[in-house]
Design an enzyme around this catalytic site. Structure first.
Site, PDB file in Angstrom:
ATOM      1  CG  MET A 183      -1.963  -1.079   1.225  1.00  0.00           C
ATOM      2  SD  MET A 183      -3.016  -1.047   2.685  1.00  0.00           S
ATOM      3  CE  MET A 183      -4.039   0.401   2.360  1.00  0.00           C
ATOM      4  CG  HIS A 184       0.274   3.405   2.442  1.00  0.00           C
ATOM      5  ND1 HIS A 184      -1.046   3.788   2.546  1.00  0.00           N
ATOM      6  CD2 HIS A 184       0.490   2.521   3.450  1.00  0.00           C
ATOM      7  CE1 HIS A 184      -1.598   3.181   3.584  1.00  0.00           C
ATOM      8  NE2 HIS A 184      -0.701   2.392   4.140  1.00  0.00           N
ATOM      9  CG  ASP A 232      -0.299  -5.063   1.601  1.00  0.00           C
ATOM     10  OD1 ASP A 232      -1.155  -4.284   2.078  1.00  0.00           O
ATOM     11  OD2 ASP A 232       0.919  -4.919   1.806  1.00  0.00           O
TER      12      ASP A 232
END
Length: 499
Positions: free
Chosen positions: A81-82, A240
């Site tokens: 992520m991110h 995820d």
């Protein structure tokens, strides 16, 4: 037999699963790629590494496959992520991706609070401004690399870039978009208010799609490189943790997941979009349509154990390192470890705090230290469970996956510390399986993800809490919670000496 592929684009490697209609893993390929760490607090990757290693892995998987390649009907994704991938007008990458574990953006997080306000940010995004999220990274590039930012036409998250390179189409799905600090999580749309506050054009944000949505076929070029059929359907995928939840059957109220990887996650399914945790835990859109999940994070869960092994027993296996821990009673004979070796996330969003061994005694042997590390990691995860319980949630059964599910003593420890039944899955593949299930659902094999989970997933063993251990751990846990408060100021003073 028909098949789907789940691609899990992680921080250190891409893991590719070939899964048949019974939920059995027919093949598994993993390809590693490097981190780029230019200075302390920085963590980047070259997005082309993701593409190259995925191509390589898929080509190997197809090379191993003895069936008709057209029987592989769908592909979907799980991804770290991110991470920020910036593209220009020609969809070319402008700089290395800045990853989730990059911590350079503390001033940008404060800027977000100053402009939006802490309470308003939580109302819109359901999450606090943390260094790992995407918006602070965009603001960092905006300030320190203005010539790069001036060329930016759109941004993607890691798996979305990989999918773009496979299909030639730009999209982002809700579970990953929820981790950008730019999505109105409840309304499931980009927040005009957030974008306007930071002079960001709406055009920089890609089209939003559902995680199970069909988004295109692989290009002829990608098919040629990998051996895939151009008829294979590509589905959007999920973050995820959302895919880890799907791959563990966390698809209804009351279901909770404990996942111990490099970081540790306690994740609980939510039907509602209006719960208020005051930012103490993350609140994201699920990869199941119109559902949500709340999540607490321990930054250094498995990483604490890896650090301990690499520092004190580098040449030994984890099995050797943990020999004898079953002989040590709950509480490790008065030795407490806090896993704050890279800071902490839940319930203390603190990048300065550092870890401790408290109560070292001359009688302690290595097995006591080893057990205390496992207990400390589990205590940290229990803080997230306590947040959920204090909000009124009932947590009596937890699915355990990752490193914490590979050791029987640790599984029993989780049951005792969490005071909950712990279920170990018969076949645990985590986020990669969740991605495969999204593809299976997208292909129409099942009428829902829940139906898919009933077919694909089963438990192999359940661990029940031992009452005397539960009582002992309650006492030690209260001491563990004191350590943060007692060492916070000391760690702030020690910060100037860290190199």
């Amino acid at each position: 037999m028909k098949y789907v592929i789940g691609i899990d684009l992680g921080t250190s490697a891409v893991k590719i699963l070939l899964v048949n209609q019974k939920g059995e893993v027919s093949d598994e390929i993993s390809k590693e790629y490097p981190l780029i760490i230019e200075k302390s607090g920085y963590s980047e990757q070259d997005p082309e590494e993701w593409v190259a290693k995925t191509e390589e892995g898929l080509a190997e998987l197809i090379g191993n496959f003895s069936g008709n390649v057209k029987d592989i009907e769908g592909i979907s994704f799980s991804g770290q992520m991110h991470g920020l991938v910036l593209l220009d007008n020609n969809q070319k990458v402008l700089r290395n991706a800045i990853l989730w574990n990059d911590t350079r953006t503390t001033p940008q997080c404060q800027e977000i609070y100053d402009k939006v306000g802490r309470d308003r940010l939580l109302q819109i995004t359901k999450n606090p401004a943390l260094e790992g999220f995407t918006l602070p990274k965009i603001l960092w590039v905006q300030k320190y690399e203005p010539e790069v930012f001036a060329k930016a036409a759109s941004f993607l998250l890691p798996k979305d870039y990989l999918r773009y390179r496979m299909t030639g189409r730009l999209q982002m799905e809700y579970s990953d978009a929820a981790g950008t600090l730019m999505l109105n999580v409840a309304e499931r749309q980009w927040s005009k208010e957030i974008l306007e506050q930071f002079q960001l054009s709406p055009e920089i944000c890609p089209e939003l799609v559902e995680s199970h949505e069909f988004v295109g076929n692989v290009t002829s070029k990608f098919a040629q490189k990998t051996g895939l059929s151009q008829e294979v359907k590509v589905f959007a995928g999920g973050a995820d943790n959302a895919c880890g939840a799907i791959g563990s059957g966390i698809l209804s109220e009351g279901k909770t997941l404990c996942s111990i990887g490099t970081s540790g996650v306690v994740l609980s399914y939510e039907e509602r979009n209006d719960l208020d945790f005051a930012g103490t835990v993350h609140y994201f859109n699920h990869a199941e349509e119109d559902a949500f999940y709340t999540m607490g994070v321990t930054l250094a869960a498995g990483y604490s154990l890896s650090w301990y092994k690499d520092t004190f027993a580098k040449e030994e296996s984890f099995e050797q390192l943990l020999t004898g821990i079953e002989e040590v009673p709950a509480g490790s004979n008065g030795l407490v470890f806090t896993p704050y070796i890279v800071g902490e996330r839940t319930p203390h969003a603190d990048s300065t705090i550092r870890g401790s061994f408290i109560g070292i005694d001359a009688s302690h042997e290595r097995k006591h230290f080893s057990r205390s590390v496992l207990e400390g990691i589990t205590f940290s995860l229990n803080e997230s469970i306590e947040v959920f319980r204090n909000s009124g949630k009932t947590i009596d059964t937890i699915i355990s996956i990752g490193g914490g599910a590979k050791n029987e003593t640790w599984l029993q420890m989780q049951a005792d510390i969490f005071n909950s039944s712990i279920e170990k899955l018969a076949s645990e593949q985590g986020p990669g399986m969740g991605a495969a299930m999204l593809a299976a659902y997208g292909c129409g094999w099942y009428s829902s993800l829940k139906e898919c989970a009933e077919e694909f997933l089963s438990s192999s063993k359940t661990y029940e809490p031992i009452p005397e251990n539960v009582e002992a751990y309650k006492k030690v846990f209260s001491i563990y919670q004191e350590v943060y408060r007692q060492t916070k100021e000391m760690n702030e003073r020690l910060r100037e000496f860290r190199k």
